[in-house]
Design an enzyme around this catalytic site. Structure first.
Site, mmCIF file in Angstrom:
data_model
loop_
_atom_site.group_PDB
_atom_site.id
_atom_site.type_symbol
_atom_site.label_atom_id
_atom_site.label_comp_id
_atom_site.label_asym_id
_atom_site.label_seq_id
_atom_site.Cartn_x
_atom_site.Cartn_y
_atom_site.Cartn_z
ATOM 1 N N CYS A 137 -1.622 -3.305 0.902
ATOM 2 C CA CYS A 137 -0.940 -4.641 1.242
ATOM 3 C C CYS A 137 -1.880 -5.851 0.526
ATOM 4 C CB CYS A 137 -0.834 -4.918 2.709
ATOM 5 S SG CYS A 137 -0.202 -6.558 3.154
ATOM 6 N N CYS B 263 -3.571 -7.836 3.717
ATOM 7 C CA CYS B 263 -4.437 -7.286 4.768
ATOM 8 C C CYS B 263 -4.940 -5.736 4.425
ATOM 9 C CB CYS B 263 -3.587 -7.034 6.061
ATOM 10 S SG CYS B 263 -2.454 -5.667 6.130
ATOM 11 N N CYS C 112 4.794 -4.054 4.814
ATOM 12 C CA CYS C 112 3.334 -3.879 5.449
ATOM 13 C C CYS C 112 3.463 -3.401 6.931
ATOM 14 C CB CYS C 112 2.377 -4.847 5.235
ATOM 15 S SG CYS C 112 0.793 -4.477 5.953
ATOM 16 N N CYS D 263 0.558 -6.253 8.992
ATOM 17 C CA CYS D 263 0.642 -7.495 8.948
ATOM 18 C C CYS D 263 2.181 -8.148 8.817
ATOM 19 C CB CYS D 263 0.092 -8.259 7.802
ATOM 20 S SG CYS D 263 0.270 -7.976 6.086
ATOM 21 N N ASP E 203 -11.333 2.835 -24.234
ATOM 22 C CA ASP E 203 -11.478 3.815 -23.248
ATOM 23 C C ASP E 203 -9.983 4.574 -23.328
ATOM 24 O OD1 ASP E 203 -11.714 5.483 -21.038
ATOM 25 O OD2 ASP E 203 -12.799 3.954 -19.720
#
Length: 445
Positions: free
Chosen positions: A222, A225, A244, A247, A354
């Site tokens: 989330c 939160c 979520c 929250c 990379d």
């Protein structure tokens, strides 16, 4: 141009004239597309170049930002607006850093730096969004997605998202933001913008859920939160329907019902591109009939699901420059009945030096289906090793061919492609440019 000071007008005109001379010289000598250098030079003459050009766009500038899909989405939106009768400037070469944006705007101006267009569509590298918002003051910002892309250049997606949110929040209330509801990070960004008008796009197609969350996933926690999100289903990477449990943060409702819209090109990722452009066009007041008419007539950008006919064989180029994008192009390949694939891995600056990201790609799906896999590019042996490690058993039914020379690799792959099948080529960005030059004899820079 009436609001521009006389001295700025003179300097702007001189800067643009010099830039156009550079463009003419570069293209006459066939040194490239001149999509960046003119802007770099003109900017030294007039540091406020981007602002002075942007403020002349009659209906405003549209910024398109995100990790994947910028070029395809911007091309579709450009076509839609042109069908509505608008004159549109666009950085169609894909040069999406500041110098490229300025070059694209100057391309559409006269020698005095006067710009006569209704809209400017600028696809913008995700890392420079906060730098260009103030001088450009966009009419609309289209936020597509955020994935890990070039590990040696950019930070984590939540860092970029926070920078976007902080910068966009300073824009005036008439700014329109169109955000991807299925990307938790982008969705939360949109929900945080209380001053601007925000619309969302996303999918409503449970039949296209993946069986499991893929390895190439970035944001399953989330953004509000930090708790793990509950997913009802995932479409690609971390994008899907979620909420979520801690929250209460959840996915916003998209403006358009995706099941009622056909898509451009192949691949589920192009459904997102379609919905993004269509939602933005609706917010700009374009007639829905015109939007729907543009979709089936859309032509692919170079390297983005572009289809060519080479020596009587069908070829499809699917740009594959990061884990999420490559997983989606692999999904396109594995959903077909075609048996030959060419993978080209480069590690130049534009690709990202990379290449460890290939270990987050679900190459097992390519190996499991069998067929012929040809690999080439600067890091051909890295890709070959990744494919070997994808084997579930020593008796895996696939034929791996490593060919360092790209032209020979293309010829080998074409030879192995039956007449009734399509050769899929999955290149990184610079590799895509090399592939197109080898196939068509034309450079794109």
């Amino acid at each position: 141009m009436g609001k521009i000071k006389f001295i700025d007008r003179l300097r702007l005109g001189f800067a643009v004239s010099v830039a156009k001379s550079v463009t003419f010289g570069v293209r006459s000598l066939r040194l490239g597309a001149a999509s960046v250098l003119p802007g770099s030079i003109a900017r030294r003459i007039e540091p406020q170049l981007l602002q002075l050009l942007s403020q002349q766009v009659k209906n405003g500038v549209i910024l398109i930002a995100g990790t994947n899909g910028k070029t395809t989405t911007s091309l579709l939106l450009c076509e839609i607006l042109q069908r509505q009768g608008y004159r549109v400037a666009h950085n169609s070469t894909g040069a999406n850093l500041e110098n490229g944006l300025m070059t694209a705007l100057m391309e559409n101006s006269n020698l005095l730096g006067k710009l006569d267009v209704d809209y400017a569509i600028l696809e913008v590298d995700e890392n420079i969004v906060p730098l260009v918002l103030a001088p450009i003051q966009p009419k609309l910002i289209l936020c597509l997605n955020l994935f890990r892309d070039q590990l040696d250049r950019y930070g984590e997606v939540d860092t970029i998202s926070k920078r976007w949110t902080k910068a966009i929040a300073t824009l005036p209330s008439q700014t329109i933001v169109v955000a991807n509801a299925d990307d938790p990070t982008i969705c939360y960004l949109g929900q945080q913008l209380s001053q601007q008008k925000v619309s969302f796009f996303g999918l409503n197609e449970p039949e296209n859920y993946l069986e499991a969350i893929p390895h190439a996933v970035d944001s399953i926690y989330c953004p509000k939160c930090g708790h793990a999100l509950n997913y009802k289903g995932v479409y690609l990477s971390h994008m899907g329907e979620y909420s979520c449990p801690s929250c209460g943060f959840s996915r916003s409702q998209p403006t358009l019902d995706s099941s009622e819209w056909q898509q451009i090109l192949v691949g589920l990722y192009n459904k997102y591109n379609t919905l993004a452009a269509a939602t933005a066009a609706k917010e700009l007041g374009v007639d829905e009939v015109i939007i729907r008419d543009a979709i089936p007539n859309f032509q692919a950008a170079f390297g983005r699901a572009e289809e060519l006919k080479i020596n009587g064989k069908n070829v499809r180029i699917l740009l594959s420059k990061n884990p999420v994008g490559t997983n989606e192009t692999i999904r396109v390949v594995t959903q077909s009945s075609d048996t030959t694939t060419l993978l080209v891995l480069n590690d130049k600056i534009q690709d990202g030096e990379d290449v460890s990201w290939i270990w987050d790609v679900d190459t097992e799906k390519l190996v499991e289906r069998g067929g012929t896999l040809v690999v080439s590019g600067d890091r051909a042996y890295d890709m070959a090793l990744r494919l070997r490690y994808s084997e579930s058993s020593p008796q895996s039914n696939f034929n791996l061919i490593v060919q360092e020379n790209l032209r020979q690799a293309i010829n080998t792959a074409l030879e192995r492609t039956p007449l009734n099948e399509t050769l899929h080529i999955l290149p990184t960005y610079t590799a895509m440019l090399d592939v197109r030059e080898a196939l068509t004899g034309r450079k794109i820079r």
